[in-house]
Scaffold this motif. Structure first.
Motif, PDB file in Angstrom:
ATOM      1  N   GLY A  20       6.069   3.176  -9.405  1.00  0.00           N
ATOM      2  CA  GLY A  20       5.553   4.378  -8.766  1.00  0.00           C
ATOM      3  C   GLY A  20       6.002   4.509  -7.325  1.00  0.00           C
ATOM      4  O   GLY A  20       7.109   4.102  -6.967  1.00  0.00           O
ATOM      5  N   GLU A  21       5.128   5.042  -6.489  1.00  0.00           N
ATOM      6  CA  GLU A  21       5.456   5.344  -5.097  1.00  0.00           C
ATOM      7  C   GLU A  21       5.376   4.095  -4.223  1.00  0.00           C
ATOM      8  O   GLU A  21       4.592   3.186  -4.475  1.00  0.00           O
ATOM      9  N   LEU A  22       6.179   4.091  -3.142  1.00  0.00           N
ATOM     10  CA  LEU A  22       6.164   2.996  -2.175  1.00  0.00           C
ATOM     11  C   LEU A  22       4.961   3.141  -1.246  1.00  0.00           C
ATOM     12  O   LEU A  22       4.708   4.210  -0.703  1.00  0.00           O
ATOM     13  N   ARG A  23       4.218   2.056  -1.071  1.00  0.00           N
ATOM     14  CA  ARG A  23       3.108   1.983  -0.126  1.00  0.00           C
ATOM     15  C   ARG A  23       3.411   0.858   0.864  1.00  0.00           C
ATOM     16  O   ARG A  23       3.148  -0.300   0.570  1.00  0.00           O
ATOM     17  N   ARG A  24       4.045   1.191   1.956  1.00  0.00           N
ATOM     18  CA  ARG A  24       4.472   0.209   2.971  1.00  0.00           C
ATOM     19  C   ARG A  24       5.456  -0.789   2.364  1.00  0.00           C
ATOM     20  O   ARG A  24       6.616  -0.477   2.212  1.00  0.00           O
ATOM     21  N   THR A  25       5.018  -2.007   2.017  1.00  0.00           N
ATOM     22  CA  THR A  25       5.942  -3.017   1.485  1.00  0.00           C
ATOM     23  C   THR A  25       5.774  -3.218  -0.018  1.00  0.00           C
ATOM     24  O   THR A  25       6.444  -4.075  -0.594  1.00  0.00           O
ATOM     25  N   ARG A  26       4.904  -2.427  -0.651  1.00  0.00           N
ATOM     26  CA  ARG A  26       4.638  -2.604  -2.077  1.00  0.00           C
ATOM     27  C   ARG A  26       4.689  -1.251  -2.800  1.00  0.00           C
ATOM     28  O   ARG A  26       4.439  -0.212  -2.204  1.00  0.00           O
ATOM     29  N   TYR A  27       5.018  -1.321  -4.077  1.00  0.00           N
ATOM     30  CA  TYR A  27       5.034  -0.120  -4.904  1.00  0.00           C
ATOM     31  C   TYR A  27       3.761  -0.061  -5.746  1.00  0.00           C
ATOM     32  O   TYR A  27       3.302  -1.091  -6.273  1.00  0.00           O
ATOM     33  N   LEU A  28       3.205   1.132  -5.840  1.00  0.00           N
ATOM     34  CA  LEU A  28       2.045   1.353  -6.699  1.00  0.00           C
ATOM     35  C   LEU A  28       2.571   1.548  -8.119  1.00  0.00           C
ATOM     36  O   LEU A  28       3.188   2.574  -8.420  1.00  0.00           O
ATOM     37  N   CYS A  29       2.340   0.565  -8.964  1.00  0.00           N
ATOM     38  CA  CYS A  29       2.883   0.582 -10.326  1.00  0.00           C
ATOM     39  C   CYS A  29       1.758   0.636 -11.352  1.00  0.00           C
ATOM     40  O   CYS A  29       0.633   0.200 -11.085  1.00  0.00           O
ATOM     41  N   THR A  30       2.064   1.179 -12.509  1.00  0.00           N
ATOM     42  CA  THR A  30       1.085   1.337 -13.573  1.00  0.00           C
ATOM     43  C   THR A  30       1.410   0.393 -14.716  1.00  0.00           C
ATOM     44  O   THR A  30       2.546   0.388 -15.225  1.00  0.00           O
ATOM     45  N   GLU A  31       0.436  -0.426 -15.103  1.00  0.00           N
ATOM     46  CA  GLU A  31       0.647  -1.284 -16.270  1.00  0.00           C
ATOM     47  C   GLU A  31       0.656  -0.396 -17.513  1.00  0.00           C
ATOM     48  O   GLU A  31      -0.245   0.417 -17.722  1.00  0.00           O
ATOM     49  N   PHE A  32       1.678  -0.529 -18.324  1.00  0.00           N
ATOM     50  CA  PHE A  32       1.909   0.378 -19.451  1.00  0.00           C
ATOM     51  C   PHE A  32       0.760   0.343 -20.458  1.00  0.00           C
ATOM     52  O   PHE A  32       0.306   1.387 -20.929  1.00  0.00           O
ATOM     53  N   ALA A  33       0.260  -0.844 -20.794  1.00  0.00           N
ATOM     54  CA  ALA A  33      -0.731  -0.976 -21.865  1.00  0.00           C
ATOM     55  C   ALA A  33      -2.116  -0.513 -21.442  1.00  0.00           C
ATOM     56  O   ALA A  33      -2.825   0.145 -22.207  1.00  0.00           O
ATOM     57  N   THR A  34      -2.530  -0.822 -20.216  1.00  0.00           N
ATOM     58  CA  THR A  34      -3.903  -0.547 -19.789  1.00  0.00           C
ATOM     59  C   THR A  34      -4.034   0.665 -18.880  1.00  0.00           C
ATOM     60  O   THR A  34      -5.147   1.120 -18.616  1.00  0.00           O
ATOM     61  N   LYS A  35      -2.890   1.162 -18.356  1.00  0.00           N
ATOM     62  CA  LYS A  35      -2.858   2.282 -17.401  1.00  0.00           C
ATOM     63  C   LYS A  35      -3.498   1.935 -16.058  1.00  0.00           C
ATOM     64  O   LYS A  35      -3.745   2.815 -15.231  1.00  0.00           O
TER      65      LYS A  35
END
Length: 206
Positions: free
Chosen positions: A174-189
């Motif tokens: 997903g989107e970059l938040r400073r030094t980390r990306y906000l990512c979505t786990e596929f199975a649990t959302k």
């Protein structure tokens, strides 16, 4: 017969840059610390521990690091030892006291002018405003990774919405938040913040 220092330098030459093995050996021997090179760990590059029942404090550093990462991590942990000996546990782990100690450990290698130019430049910048660790300073981590001898794919190299595998779980970038990306786990959302330089396995999108 080899002296203790010569033996230590010979060992460190397998892990640290040759130009800095003597300096690192002198730092460790002068510190009077148990220095252990251990198998690689996913959760940390090194650590510093002490206990009233231990004869000496213990520093461990991952043995699978590239030479420059090994050097910087070792100095990072020695700075923790310096801070502990001066202040005990009464100050923040990566506060001003630790930053001052780390600067003192870094100064001789910067003054040597023996670092690769790109690493020297980024360390000088970090020297002015040190982050808590090399992992927290993305620019420094990025430069240190260029010395790795592998073909790791990092999260930041993937386009947005790409699927990838991390710790046997499938995620969507997903989107970059400073030094980390906000990512979505596929199975649990569920959403997770994952470091931009995390080593991942790209997957075909579903």
């Amino acid at each position: 017969m080899q002296s203790k220092r010569e033996h230590f330098i010979e060992t460190l030459l397998k892990f640290a840059p040759a130009s800095f093995a003597p300096y690192l050996a002198d730092c460790i021997l002068a510190a009077g610390v148990q220095f252990r090179i251990v198998p690689g760990r996913k959760t940390k590059l090194g650590d510093f521990r002490t206990h009233p029942l231990q004869r000496k404090p213990v520093i461990t550093v991952n043995g699978d690091l590239n030479p420059y990462s090994f050097l910087i991590t070792s100095l990072h942990e020695l700075a923790h030892l310096d801070t502990y000996r001066q202040y005990g546990w009464k100050v923040p782990a990566h506060g001003l006291e630790w930053k001052t100690a780390f600067r003192q450990r870094l100064l001789p290698i910067l003054e040597s002018r023996a670092l690769p130019p790109e690493l020297h430049q980024v360390l000088e910048k970090s020297f002015v405003r040190l982050k808590a660790s090399s992992g927290a300073d993305v620019q420094l981590s990025r430069v240190l990774k260029t010395f790795d001898q592998n073909d790791e794919v990092t999260l930041e190299s993937l386009p947005k919405n790409t699927h990838f595998l991390l710790n046997n779980k499938r995620f969507i970038k997903g989107e970059l938040r400073r030094t980390r990306y906000l990512c979505t786990e596929f199975a649990t959302k569920r959403s997770y913040l994952i470091h931009a330089l995390a080593a991942i396995t790209p997957l075909p999108n579903e």
